[in-house]
Design a protein around this motif. Sequence first.
Motif: not given
Length: 228
Positions: A155-167
């Motif tokens: 299955v293709p792979k991704t990443a994410g910050s899951d940021a809830h604040i802009s920094e």
Amino acid sequence: MLSAELHCHSELSHDGRDPVDLLVEQAAAVGLDAIAVTDHDEIDASHEAAALAEEYGLVGIVGMEVTSAAGHVLALGIEEAIPSGLDYDETLDRIHEQGGIAIVPHPFQSSRHGVAAHVSDEQLASADAIEVYNSRLLTGRSNRQAERFATAHDVPKTAGSDAHISEMVGQAITEIGIDERNVDAILRAIQQGRTSVVGQKTPWRISFRQAAGGVKRRVQRGVRELFR
């Protein structure tokens, strides 16, 4: 290669803090090429961010984080909100009906509505991609589980910050091999697995602050609703 933030939240999310202009500014400042604002069961801010992104030289991807009956699913490349509460398979079908792709975030962390405990391996593997690096996982164990599953099931792979604040936008990114610099090309490349992930953990103090801030904002919004 194009670098993209595929998982972050604005103030429209029940636990987000910042308006979309700060998220987009941060994405540009850290050298990203694309951003998807993926609020919880909301899409309006993502449309706003996608329109604003062009001014910063970014590709804006409209999306949201859908709360299915099994847990969270990222919907990218859609135009209309996907209803919450649908079963997992129907959620994926609704995303695909709009020409979007379905990415499963933090699938093995049940405390954050990961779907793995509620769907079969076959169902999980039917997603267009799996988020194998989420920067807000403190130990990294769930990231490693996601990585192993995605590898084993191709299955293709991704990443994410899951940021809830802009920094924290850009704390974890997906590098995507594209042939054109537009949303369709990005989605197609993700589906084809032309991705790699880069990231670092969100410092635990900031994760705690984001979580605590989310609780405070939910309480404040609940109080405002009572007095409407």
